[in-house]
Design a protein around this motif. Structure first.
Motif, PDB file in Angstrom:
ATOM      1  N   LYS A  33      10.272   7.440  24.726  1.00 19.34           N
ATOM      2  CA  LYS A  33      10.322   7.614  23.286  1.00 19.34           C
ATOM      3  C   LYS A  33      11.777   7.480  22.877  1.00 19.34           C
ATOM      4  O   LYS A  33      12.681   7.972  23.563  1.00 19.34           O
ATOM      5  CB  LYS A  33       9.803   8.988  22.859  1.00 19.34           C
ATOM      6  N   ALA A  34      12.031   6.822  21.746  1.00 17.88           N
ATOM      7  CA  ALA A  34      13.392   6.624  21.268  1.00 17.88           C
ATOM      8  C   ALA A  34      13.474   6.922  19.785  1.00 17.88           C
ATOM      9  O   ALA A  34      12.670   6.402  19.006  1.00 17.88           O
ATOM     10  CB  ALA A  34      13.843   5.189  21.524  1.00 17.88           C
ATOM     11  N   SER A  35      14.421   7.743  19.405  1.00 23.04           N
ATOM     12  CA  SER A  35      14.687   7.991  17.996  1.00 23.04           C
ATOM     13  C   SER A  35      15.327   6.742  17.399  1.00 23.04           C
ATOM     14  O   SER A  35      16.231   6.153  17.990  1.00 23.04           O
ATOM     15  CB  SER A  35      15.628   9.181  17.825  1.00 23.04           C
ATOM     16  N   LEU A  36      14.890   6.375  16.207  1.00 25.77           N
ATOM     17  CA  LEU A  36      15.437   5.199  15.520  1.00 25.77           C
ATOM     18  C   LEU A  36      16.384   5.587  14.385  1.00 25.77           C
ATOM     19  O   LEU A  36      16.707   4.753  13.547  1.00 25.77           O
ATOM     20  CB  LEU A  36      14.292   4.345  14.973  1.00 25.77           C
ATOM     21  N   MET A  62      19.487   6.032  14.242  1.00 27.43           N
ATOM     22  CA  MET A  62      20.829   5.439  14.245  1.00 27.43           C
ATOM     23  C   MET A  62      20.835   3.927  14.046  1.00 27.43           C
ATOM     24  O   MET A  62      21.902   3.315  14.006  1.00 27.43           O
ATOM     25  CB  MET A  62      21.537   5.796  15.557  1.00 27.43           C
ATOM     26  N   VAL A  63      19.663   3.309  13.943  1.00 27.67           N
ATOM     27  CA  VAL A  63      19.582   1.856  13.754  1.00 27.67           C
ATOM     28  C   VAL A  63      18.634   1.547  12.601  1.00 27.67           C
ATOM     29  O   VAL A  63      17.778   2.351  12.253  1.00 27.67           O
ATOM     30  CB  VAL A  63      19.116   1.129  15.042  1.00 27.67           C
ATOM     31  N   GLU A  64      18.798   0.381  12.025  1.00 29.94           N
ATOM     32  CA  GLU A  64      17.969  -0.020  10.891  1.00 29.94           C
ATOM     33  C   GLU A  64      17.179  -1.279  11.221  1.00 29.94           C
ATOM     34  O   GLU A  64      17.596  -2.095  12.038  1.00 29.94           O
ATOM     35  CB  GLU A  64      18.847  -0.291   9.665  1.00 29.94           C
ATOM     36  N   ASP A  65      16.074  -1.422  10.541  1.00 29.59           N
ATOM     37  CA  ASP A  65      15.274  -2.651  10.578  1.00 29.59           C
ATOM     38  C   ASP A  65      14.758  -3.020  11.960  1.00 29.59           C
ATOM     39  O   ASP A  65      14.667  -4.195  12.306  1.00 29.59           O
ATOM     40  CB  ASP A  65      16.056  -3.830   9.991  1.00 29.59           C
ATOM     41  N   VAL A  66      14.425  -2.025  12.771  1.00 27.57           N
ATOM     42  CA  VAL A  66      13.870  -2.286  14.102  1.00 27.57           C
ATOM     43  C   VAL A  66      12.375  -2.543  13.975  1.00 27.57           C
ATOM     44  O   VAL A  66      11.678  -1.848  13.233  1.00 27.57           O
ATOM     45  CB  VAL A  66      14.119  -1.087  15.052  1.00 27.57           C
ATOM     46  N   LYS A  67      11.897  -3.561  14.702  1.00 23.53           N
ATOM     47  CA  LYS A  67      10.485  -3.920  14.684  1.00 23.53           C
ATOM     48  C   LYS A  67       9.969  -4.024  16.119  1.00 23.53           C
ATOM     49  O   LYS A  67      10.751  -4.261  17.031  1.00 23.53           O
ATOM     50  CB  LYS A  67      10.295  -5.266  13.988  1.00 23.53           C
ATOM     51  N   PRO A  68       8.659  -3.860  16.304  1.00 21.35           N
ATOM     52  CA  PRO A  68       8.103  -4.093  17.637  1.00 21.35           C
ATOM     53  C   PRO A  68       8.487  -5.489  18.132  1.00 21.35           C
ATOM     54  O   PRO A  68       8.484  -6.457  17.378  1.00 21.35           O
ATOM     55  CB  PRO A  68       6.590  -3.967  17.427  1.00 21.35           C
ATOM     56  N   GLY A  69       8.870  -5.554  19.390  1.00 22.74           N
ATOM     57  CA  GLY A  69       9.327  -6.811  19.972  1.00 22.74           C
ATOM     58  C   GLY A  69      10.838  -6.913  20.030  1.00 22.74           C
ATOM     59  O   GLY A  69      11.374  -7.716  20.790  1.00 22.74           O
ATOM     60  N   ASP A  70      11.546  -6.101  19.228  1.00 22.99           N
ATOM     61  CA  ASP A  70      13.006  -6.084  19.266  1.00 22.99           C
ATOM     62  C   ASP A  70      13.480  -5.378  20.527  1.00 22.99           C
ATOM     63  O   ASP A  70      12.734  -4.633  21.162  1.00 22.99           O
ATOM     64  CB  ASP A  70      13.583  -5.334  18.057  1.00 22.99           C
ATOM     65  N   TYR A  71      14.737  -5.595  20.860  1.00 24.15           N
ATOM     66  CA  TYR A  71      15.375  -4.911  21.986  1.00 24.15           C
ATOM     67  C   TYR A  71      16.465  -4.000  21.444  1.00 24.15           C
ATOM     68  O   TYR A  71      17.189  -4.371  20.510  1.00 24.15           O
ATOM     69  CB  TYR A  71      15.979  -5.918  22.971  1.00 24.15           C
ATOM     70  N   ILE A  72      16.573  -2.826  22.042  1.00 26.62           N
ATOM     71  CA  ILE A  72      17.583  -1.844  21.651  1.00 26.62           C
ATOM     72  C   ILE A  72      18.316  -1.360  22.899  1.00 26.62           C
ATOM     73  O   ILE A  72      17.844  -1.563  24.017  1.00 26.62           O
ATOM     74  CB  ILE A  72      16.950  -0.643  20.898  1.00 26.62           C
ATOM     75  N   LEU A  73      19.464  -0.728  22.694  1.00 29.49           N
ATOM     76  CA  LEU A  73      20.112   0.007  23.768  1.00 29.49           C
ATOM     77  C   LEU A  73      19.692   1.454  23.609  1.00 29.49           C
ATOM     78  O   LEU A  73      19.844   2.048  22.540  1.00 29.49           O
ATOM     79  CB  LEU A  73      21.634  -0.110  23.678  1.00 29.49           C
TER      80      LEU A  73
END
Length: 74
Positions: A27-30, A32-43
């Motif tokens: 599980k990751a809190s979002l 701190m980032v904007e406009d994240v969608k399924p399929g995107d990659y995050i650190l």
């Protein structure tokens, strides 16, 4: 030293995403980032998505982690 790992966003529920990193689900809190969608990659760091990255960057980083791990096994 801080370490973040690349993870693929699988689904989003409000400000929380389910992500896959190295075959494990997290599980990751979002917050701190904007406009994240399924399929995107995050650190992913300490349960937080801290930055978006490209698929290429994510795959290259995971490849380097695997290479380092393999060199430790020798």
């Amino acid at each position: 030293m801080c370490l973040s790992i690349p993870a693929k966003v699988l689904s989003i529920d409000g400000d929380t995403a389910e992500v896959s990193a190295g075959g494990s689900l997290f599980k990751a809190s979002l917050l701190m980032v904007e406009d994240v969608k399924p399929g995107d990659y995050i650190l992913l760091h300490a349960g937080f998505a801290i930055q978006m990255v490209s698929e290429y960057e994510a795959e290259e980083t995971l490849r380097l982690f695997e290479e380092m791990n393999n060199s430790l096994d020798k």
